[in-house]
Design a protein around this motif. Structure first.
Motif, PDB file in Angstrom:
ATOM      1  N   THR A   1       0.826  -1.198   0.000  1.00 58.15           N
ATOM      2  CA  THR A   1       0.000   0.000   0.000  1.00 58.15           C
ATOM      3  C   THR A   1       0.864   1.254   0.000  1.00 58.15           C
ATOM      4  O   THR A   1       1.827   1.359   0.753  1.00 58.15           O
ATOM      5  CB  THR A   1      -0.930   0.019   1.226  1.00 58.15           C
ATOM      6  OG1 THR A   1      -0.127  -0.106   2.403  1.00 58.15           O
ATOM      7  CG2 THR A   1      -1.926  -1.122   1.170  1.00 58.15           C
ATOM      8  N   VAL A   2       0.522   2.192  -0.861  1.00 61.35           N
ATOM      9  CA  VAL A   2       1.297   3.421  -1.009  1.00 61.35           C
ATOM     10  C   VAL A   2       0.337   4.607  -1.051  1.00 61.35           C
ATOM     11  O   VAL A   2      -0.630   4.603  -1.817  1.00 61.35           O
ATOM     12  CB  VAL A   2       2.137   3.402  -2.313  1.00 61.35           C
ATOM     13  CG1 VAL A   2       2.958   4.680  -2.439  1.00 61.35           C
ATOM     14  CG2 VAL A   2       3.047   2.181  -2.362  1.00 61.35           C
ATOM     15  N   LEU A   3       0.610   5.618  -0.222  1.00 58.35           N
ATOM     16  CA  LEU A   3      -0.158   6.856  -0.257  1.00 58.35           C
ATOM     17  C   LEU A   3       0.588   7.852  -1.138  1.00 58.35           C
ATOM     18  O   LEU A   3       1.744   8.177  -0.865  1.00 58.35           O
ATOM     19  CB  LEU A   3      -0.325   7.421   1.155  1.00 58.35           C
ATOM     20  CG  LEU A   3      -1.018   8.786   1.259  1.00 58.35           C
ATOM     21  CD1 LEU A   3      -2.434   8.725   0.705  1.00 58.35           C
ATOM     22  CD2 LEU A   3      -1.003   9.273   2.695  1.00 58.35           C
TER      23      LEU A   3
ATOM     24  N   VAL B   1       4.923   6.568   1.578  1.00 63.21           N
ATOM     25  CA  VAL B   1       4.267   7.776   1.081  1.00 63.21           C
ATOM     26  C   VAL B   1       5.085   8.329  -0.075  1.00 63.21           C
ATOM     27  O   VAL B   1       6.313   8.425   0.020  1.00 63.21           O
ATOM     28  CB  VAL B   1       4.172   8.861   2.181  1.00 63.21           C
ATOM     29  CG1 VAL B   1       3.605  10.158   1.609  1.00 63.21           C
ATOM     30  CG2 VAL B   1       3.320   8.390   3.341  1.00 63.21           C
TER      31      VAL B   1
ATOM     32  N   ILE C   1      -1.957   7.013   9.285  1.00 65.16           N
ATOM     33  CA  ILE C   1      -1.207   6.889   8.028  1.00 65.16           C
ATOM     34  C   ILE C   1      -0.155   5.798   8.151  1.00 65.16           C
ATOM     35  O   ILE C   1      -0.003   4.953   7.266  1.00 65.16           O
ATOM     36  CB  ILE C   1      -0.561   8.240   7.655  1.00 65.16           C
ATOM     37  CG1 ILE C   1      -1.644   9.299   7.423  1.00 65.16           C
ATOM     38  CG2 ILE C   1       0.332   8.098   6.420  1.00 65.16           C
ATOM     39  CD1 ILE C   1      -1.123  10.703   7.248  1.00 65.16           C
TER      40      ILE C   1
ATOM     41  N   TYR D   1      -0.538   2.491   5.500  1.00 64.55           N
ATOM     42  CA  TYR D   1       0.301   2.471   4.303  1.00 64.55           C
ATOM     43  C   TYR D   1       1.712   2.016   4.637  1.00 64.55           C
ATOM     44  O   TYR D   1       2.177   2.140   5.762  1.00 64.55           O
ATOM     45  CB  TYR D   1       0.343   3.871   3.661  1.00 64.55           C
ATOM     46  CG  TYR D   1      -1.032   4.389   3.334  1.00 64.55           C
ATOM     47  CD1 TYR D   1      -1.704   3.952   2.206  1.00 64.55           C
ATOM     48  CD2 TYR D   1      -1.675   5.301   4.182  1.00 64.55           C
ATOM     49  CE1 TYR D   1      -2.989   4.403   1.924  1.00 64.55           C
ATOM     50  CE2 TYR D   1      -2.963   5.752   3.905  1.00 64.55           C
ATOM     51  CZ  TYR D   1      -3.607   5.299   2.771  1.00 64.55           C
ATOM     52  OH  TYR D   1      -4.872   5.732   2.497  1.00 64.55           O
ATOM     53  N   ASN D   2       2.389   1.511   3.608  1.00 66.65           N
ATOM     54  CA  ASN D   2       3.781   1.090   3.760  1.00 66.65           C
ATOM     55  C   ASN D   2       4.768   2.157   3.315  1.00 66.65           C
ATOM     56  O   ASN D   2       5.948   2.079   3.633  1.00 66.65           O
ATOM     57  CB  ASN D   2       4.040  -0.194   2.966  1.00 66.65           C
ATOM     58  CG  ASN D   2       3.275  -1.369   3.521  1.00 66.65           C
ATOM     59  OD1 ASN D   2       2.352  -1.865   2.887  1.00 66.65           O
ATOM     60  ND2 ASN D   2       3.627  -1.808   4.719  1.00 66.65           N
TER      61      ASN D   2
ATOM     62  N   TYR E   1       0.970  -2.598  -7.192  1.00 66.61           N
ATOM     63  CA  TYR E   1       0.922  -1.946  -5.894  1.00 66.61           C
ATOM     64  C   TYR E   1      -0.501  -1.441  -5.672  1.00 66.61           C
ATOM     65  O   TYR E   1      -1.331  -1.468  -6.587  1.00 66.61           O
ATOM     66  CB  TYR E   1       1.928  -0.789  -5.839  1.00 66.61           C
ATOM     67  CG  TYR E   1       3.346  -1.284  -5.775  1.00 66.61           C
ATOM     68  CD1 TYR E   1       3.955  -1.576  -4.559  1.00 66.61           C
ATOM     69  CD2 TYR E   1       4.082  -1.505  -6.932  1.00 66.61           C
ATOM     70  CE1 TYR E   1       5.251  -2.058  -4.499  1.00 66.61           C
ATOM     71  CE2 TYR E   1       5.372  -1.988  -6.885  1.00 66.61           C
ATOM     72  CZ  TYR E   1       5.961  -2.261  -5.670  1.00 66.61           C
ATOM     73  OH  TYR E   1       7.235  -2.755  -5.615  1.00 66.61           O
ATOM     74  N   GLU E   2      -0.787  -1.008  -4.463  1.00 65.15           N
ATOM     75  CA  GLU E   2      -2.116  -0.531  -4.116  1.00 65.15           C
ATOM     76  C   GLU E   2      -2.028   0.946  -3.713  1.00 65.15           C
ATOM     77  O   GLU E   2      -2.012   1.272  -2.531  1.00 65.15           O
ATOM     78  CB  GLU E   2      -2.698  -1.372  -2.981  1.00 65.15           C
ATOM     79  CG  GLU E   2      -2.897  -2.828  -3.363  1.00 65.15           C
ATOM     80  CD  GLU E   2      -3.340  -3.687  -2.191  1.00 65.15           C
ATOM     81  OE1 GLU E   2      -3.801  -3.122  -1.171  1.00 65.15           O
ATOM     82  OE2 GLU E   2      -3.218  -4.908  -2.295  1.00 65.15           O
ATOM     83  N   PRO E   3      -1.966   1.830  -4.704  1.00 65.12           N
ATOM     84  CA  PRO E   3      -1.867   3.258  -4.382  1.00 65.12           C
ATOM     85  C   PRO E   3      -3.211   3.848  -3.970  1.00 65.12           C
ATOM     86  O   PRO E   3      -4.272   3.404  -4.426  1.00 65.12           O
ATOM     87  CB  PRO E   3      -1.375   3.877  -5.691  1.00 65.12           C
ATOM     88  CG  PRO E   3      -1.922   2.962  -6.745  1.00 65.12           C
ATOM     89  CD  PRO E   3      -1.907   1.586  -6.147  1.00 65.12           C
ATOM     90  N   THR E   4      -3.138   4.835  -3.101  1.00 66.44           N
ATOM     91  CA  THR E   4      -4.263   5.684  -2.754  1.00 66.44           C
ATOM     92  C   THR E   4      -3.779   7.119  -2.948  1.00 66.44           C
ATOM     93  O   THR E   4      -2.636   7.433  -2.585  1.00 66.44           O
ATOM     94  CB  THR E   4      -4.709   5.467  -1.298  1.00 66.44           C
ATOM     95  OG1 THR E   4      -5.166   4.121  -1.146  1.00 66.44           O
ATOM     96  CG2 THR E   4      -5.825   6.423  -0.915  1.00 66.44           C
TER      97      THR E   4
END
Length: 199
Positions: free
Chosen positions: A16-18, A89, A82, A86-87, A42-45
């Protein structure tokens, strides 16, 4: 930019990536980064609070939406939320066009939050908070990874993070000559090269 991943602390089982995007050019680069991260599983937000009216930026936003990348309506001020969600930023807030925007909202609140996260930060081109393009850091965020676009800026000399990449293979030769750039060798078909090995 996606080649700057995976970080050692970014397990593929929960990638997970912000991606935090500002209103100008660096924010648009953040949108493109999020799209590429999604392509590579990847799983971006995305947090993009001040959307640009520029048609190209709107197209980037639409592309991310069509790829089912979620957009946050607000950035939690509780930093632990945060850190837990997430892993990493991606800092695409200001970049080289920072100027006076750092002290204005929504950038000021975003940067105040980013200064306190404990997960790795990947800054695009120039770290946002407290960094001058020429002089470097003055108490701002300390990213783990810096991805310089086109060529490293003067401030990169003061970067103390774990890895430094440059993405600039696309620069035409006449631009390289005009600005007296000395680009690194890009192996094979790579568009990104590490300037500093992982520590």
């Amino acid at each position: 930019v996606s080649q700057a991943f995976p970080l050692p602390s970014l397990p593929r089982k929960q990638p997970t990536v912000l991606v935090v995007c500002g209103p100008a050019q660096n924010g648009a680069i953040g949108l493109v980064c999020a799209r590429h991260l999604r392509i590579f599983d990847y799983e971006p937000t995305i947090f993009y609070p001040k959307r640009s009216p520029d048609p190209v930026y709107r197209d980037f936003t639409t592309q991310c939406e069509k790829m089912d990348i979620p957009f946050l309506s607000y950035l939690p001020t509780e930093v632990q939320l945060i850190n837990d969600a997430y892993n990493a930023v991606v800092d695409a807030v200001l970049g080289a066009e920072a100027e006076a925007a750092e002290g204005r909202e929504p950038c000021a609140a975003i940067l105040a939050t980013l200064k306190h996260v404990r997960i790795p930060i990947v800054s695009l081109d120039v770290p946002s908070a407290g960094w001058d393009v020429e002089a470097g850091s003055s108490g701002g965020i300390s990213p783990d990874v810096l991805v310089s676009l086109s060529a490293p800026k003067q401030c990169a000399r003061r970067f103390l993070g774990r890895q430094h990449f440059v993405a600039g293979r696309f620069l035409p030769y006449d631009v390289q000559k005009k600005f007296e750039l000395n680009p690194p060798e890009y192996p094979g078909t790579e568009c990104v090269v590490a300037l500093r090995a992982p520590r």
